[in-house]
Write a protein that holds these residues in place. Structure first.
Motif, PDB file in Angstrom:
ATOM      1  N   TYR A  42       0.823  -1.207   0.000  1.00 29.84           N
ATOM      2  CA  TYR A  42       0.000   0.000   0.000  1.00 29.84           C
ATOM      3  C   TYR A  42       0.859   1.261   0.000  1.00 29.84           C
ATOM      4  O   TYR A  42       0.537   2.258  -0.659  1.00 29.84           O
ATOM      5  CB  TYR A  42      -0.953   0.017   1.188  1.00 29.84           C
ATOM      6  CG  TYR A  42      -2.003  -1.072   1.119  1.00 29.84           C
ATOM      7  CD1 TYR A  42      -2.718  -1.295  -0.057  1.00 29.84           C
ATOM      8  CD2 TYR A  42      -2.272  -1.885   2.210  1.00 29.84           C
ATOM      9  CE1 TYR A  42      -3.667  -2.296  -0.131  1.00 29.84           C
ATOM     10  CE2 TYR A  42      -3.226  -2.887   2.138  1.00 29.84           C
ATOM     11  CZ  TYR A  42      -3.917  -3.087   0.963  1.00 29.84           C
ATOM     12  OH  TYR A  42      -4.860  -4.082   0.886  1.00 29.84           O
ATOM     13  N   ARG A  43       1.977   1.223   0.733  1.00 30.60           N
ATOM     14  CA  ARG A  43       2.870   2.381   0.730  1.00 30.60           C
ATOM     15  C   ARG A  43       3.476   2.585  -0.661  1.00 30.60           C
ATOM     16  O   ARG A  43       3.585   3.712  -1.141  1.00 30.60           O
ATOM     17  CB  ARG A  43       3.980   2.209   1.760  1.00 30.60           C
ATOM     18  CG  ARG A  43       3.493   2.458   3.181  1.00 30.60           C
ATOM     19  CD  ARG A  43       4.631   2.465   4.178  1.00 30.60           C
ATOM     20  NE  ARG A  43       5.188   1.116   4.296  1.00 30.60           N
ATOM     21  CZ  ARG A  43       6.486   0.840   4.291  1.00 30.60           C
ATOM     22  NH1 ARG A  43       7.365   1.787   4.182  1.00 30.60           N
ATOM     23  NH2 ARG A  43       6.898  -0.399   4.411  1.00 30.60           N
ATOM     24  N   ALA A  44       3.872   1.487  -1.308  1.00 32.88           N
ATOM     25  CA  ALA A  44       4.455   1.587  -2.651  1.00 32.88           C
ATOM     26  C   ALA A  44       3.437   2.136  -3.642  1.00 32.88           C
ATOM     27  O   ALA A  44       3.770   2.994  -4.471  1.00 32.88           O
ATOM     28  CB  ALA A  44       4.967   0.221  -3.106  1.00 32.88           C
ATOM     29  N   ILE A  45       2.200   1.660  -3.559  1.00 28.61           N
ATOM     30  CA  ILE A  45       1.148   2.161  -4.449  1.00 28.61           C
ATOM     31  C   ILE A  45       0.931   3.656  -4.208  1.00 28.61           C
ATOM     32  O   ILE A  45       0.807   4.447  -5.146  1.00 28.61           O
ATOM     33  CB  ILE A  45      -0.161   1.364  -4.257  1.00 28.61           C
ATOM     34  CG1 ILE A  45       0.007  -0.053  -4.797  1.00 28.61           C
ATOM     35  CG2 ILE A  45      -1.331   2.061  -4.939  1.00 28.61           C
ATOM     36  CD1 ILE A  45      -1.145  -0.987  -4.473  1.00 28.61           C
ATOM     37  N   GLY A  46       0.901   4.067  -2.941  1.00 30.45           N
ATOM     38  CA  GLY A  46       0.723   5.481  -2.615  1.00 30.45           C
ATOM     39  C   GLY A  46       1.861   6.337  -3.144  1.00 30.45           C
ATOM     40  O   GLY A  46       1.632   7.408  -3.720  1.00 30.45           O
ATOM     41  N   VAL A  47       3.085   5.867  -2.980  1.00 31.74           N
ATOM     42  CA  VAL A  47       4.241   6.627  -3.464  1.00 31.74           C
ATOM     43  C   VAL A  47       4.200   6.731  -4.985  1.00 31.74           C
ATOM     44  O   VAL A  47       4.417   7.807  -5.553  1.00 31.74           O
ATOM     45  CB  VAL A  47       5.559   5.980  -2.983  1.00 31.74           C
ATOM     46  CG1 VAL A  47       6.757   6.565  -3.719  1.00 31.74           C
ATOM     47  CG2 VAL A  47       5.718   6.152  -1.489  1.00 31.74           C
ATOM     48  N   VAL A  48       3.911   5.630  -5.666  1.00 29.04           N
ATOM     49  CA  VAL A  48       3.860   5.652  -7.131  1.00 29.04           C
ATOM     50  C   VAL A  48       2.779   6.608  -7.611  1.00 29.04           C
ATOM     51  O   VAL A  48       2.994   7.399  -8.540  1.00 29.04           O
ATOM     52  CB  VAL A  48       3.649   4.225  -7.694  1.00 29.04           C
ATOM     53  CG1 VAL A  48       3.305   4.263  -9.167  1.00 29.04           C
ATOM     54  CG2 VAL A  48       4.887   3.379  -7.450  1.00 29.04           C
ATOM     55  N   LEU A  49       1.608   6.559  -6.991  1.00 32.98           N
ATOM     56  CA  LEU A  49       0.528   7.465  -7.396  1.00 32.98           C
ATOM     57  C   LEU A  49       0.898   8.930  -7.175  1.00 32.98           C
ATOM     58  O   LEU A  49       0.643   9.783  -8.039  1.00 32.98           O
ATOM     59  CB  LEU A  49      -0.765   7.124  -6.652  1.00 32.98           C
ATOM     60  CG  LEU A  49      -1.466   5.829  -7.078  1.00 32.98           C
ATOM     61  CD1 LEU A  49      -2.672   5.561  -6.195  1.00 32.98           C
ATOM     62  CD2 LEU A  49      -1.888   5.917  -8.535  1.00 32.98           C
ATOM     63  N   LEU A  50       1.503   9.233  -6.033  1.00 29.96           N
ATOM     64  CA  LEU A  50       1.904  10.617  -5.768  1.00 29.96           C
ATOM     65  C   LEU A  50       2.981  11.083  -6.743  1.00 29.96           C
ATOM     66  O   LEU A  50       2.956  12.235  -7.199  1.00 29.96           O
ATOM     67  CB  LEU A  50       2.384  10.766  -4.326  1.00 29.96           C
ATOM     68  CG  LEU A  50       1.278  10.778  -3.273  1.00 29.96           C
ATOM     69  CD1 LEU A  50       1.872  10.754  -1.875  1.00 29.96           C
ATOM     70  CD2 LEU A  50       0.391  11.993  -3.455  1.00 29.96           C
ATOM     71  N   VAL A  51       3.904  10.210  -7.095  1.00 33.55           N
ATOM     72  CA  VAL A  51       4.942  10.578  -8.062  1.00 33.55           C
ATOM     73  C   VAL A  51       4.317  10.817  -9.437  1.00 33.55           C
ATOM     74  O   VAL A  51       4.676  11.768 -10.144  1.00 33.55           O
ATOM     75  CB  VAL A  51       6.047   9.507  -8.120  1.00 33.55           C
ATOM     76  CG1 VAL A  51       6.970   9.713  -9.307  1.00 33.55           C
ATOM     77  CG2 VAL A  51       6.843   9.498  -6.826  1.00 33.55           C
ATOM     78  N   ILE A  52       3.359   9.984  -9.824  1.00 37.07           N
ATOM     79  CA  ILE A  52       2.687  10.168 -11.111  1.00 37.07           C
ATOM     80  C   ILE A  52       1.922  11.489 -11.133  1.00 37.07           C
ATOM     81  O   ILE A  52       1.996  12.256 -12.106  1.00 37.07           O
ATOM     82  CB  ILE A  52       1.762   8.976 -11.426  1.00 37.07           C
ATOM     83  CG1 ILE A  52       2.606   7.743 -11.755  1.00 37.07           C
ATOM     84  CG2 ILE A  52       0.818   9.294 -12.575  1.00 37.07           C
ATOM     85  CD1 ILE A  52       1.814   6.458 -11.877  1.00 37.07           C
ATOM     86  N   VAL A  53       1.188  11.775 -10.069  1.00 36.97           N
ATOM     87  CA  VAL A  53       0.429  13.029 -10.006  1.00 36.97           C
ATOM     88  C   VAL A  53       1.381  14.226 -10.027  1.00 36.97           C
ATOM     89  O   VAL A  53       1.133  15.220 -10.721  1.00 36.97           O
ATOM     90  CB  VAL A  53      -0.486  13.056  -8.760  1.00 36.97           C
ATOM     91  CG1 VAL A  53      -1.108  14.426  -8.560  1.00 36.97           C
ATOM     92  CG2 VAL A  53      -1.568  11.998  -8.881  1.00 36.97           C
ATOM     93  N   ALA A  54       2.504  14.129  -9.313  1.00 31.44           N
ATOM     94  CA  ALA A  54       3.485  15.214  -9.319  1.00 31.44           C
ATOM     95  C   ALA A  54       4.063  15.395 -10.724  1.00 31.44           C
ATOM     96  O   ALA A  54       4.270  16.528 -11.180  1.00 31.44           O
ATOM     97  CB  ALA A  54       4.604  14.933  -8.316  1.00 31.44           C
TER      98      ALA A  54
END
Length: 126
Positions: A42-54
């Protein structure tokens, strides 16, 4: 009017960059903060999503648009390149290896001769 539009664009770009940096910081801090409480998936998914949005937010800036244009043009240029065949690449590699070996032998020979000449004139044996 043009200068006013550029000023607004640059101020909006600054805000977009701040948002992108804040999202990346949130990814780092959130990953650290929830390190013990939430599973790695879940942390990895959250980090990937935030990086994509950024990345999307940064891509909406003027520099982001110029980067996308540059990337598209680069991809077009790469498609135009005429790549050598396997045989051409092998032959060129062999030529480079042989030429390098010949020059190395030539330099080694010249060095050996110069060492003996200098030894002869100085009376020192090497």
């Amino acid at each position: 009017m043009s200068a006013n539009t550029e000023t607004q664009s640059s101020s909006f770009d600054s805000i977009k960059w701040l948002v992108a940096i804040a999202l990346l910081a949130a990814a780092v801090v959130g990953n650290y903060y929830y390190g013990e409480q939430v599973s790695v998936l879940y942390r990895a998914i959250g980090v990937v999503l935030l990086v994509i949005v950024a990345g999307v937010v940064a891509g909406l800036t003027d520099k982001g648009r110029r980067f996308r244009t540059f990337a598209k043009e680069s991809r077009t240029e790469i498609r135009r390149v005429v790549w050598p065949s396997r045989q051409e690449a092998t032959q060129t590699t062999i030529i480079v290896v042989v030429a390098t070996a010949l020059i190395a032998l030539l330099l080694w020979g010249m060095d050996a001769i110069l060492v003996r000449v200098v030894g002869f004139f100085t009376g020192l044996e090497f």
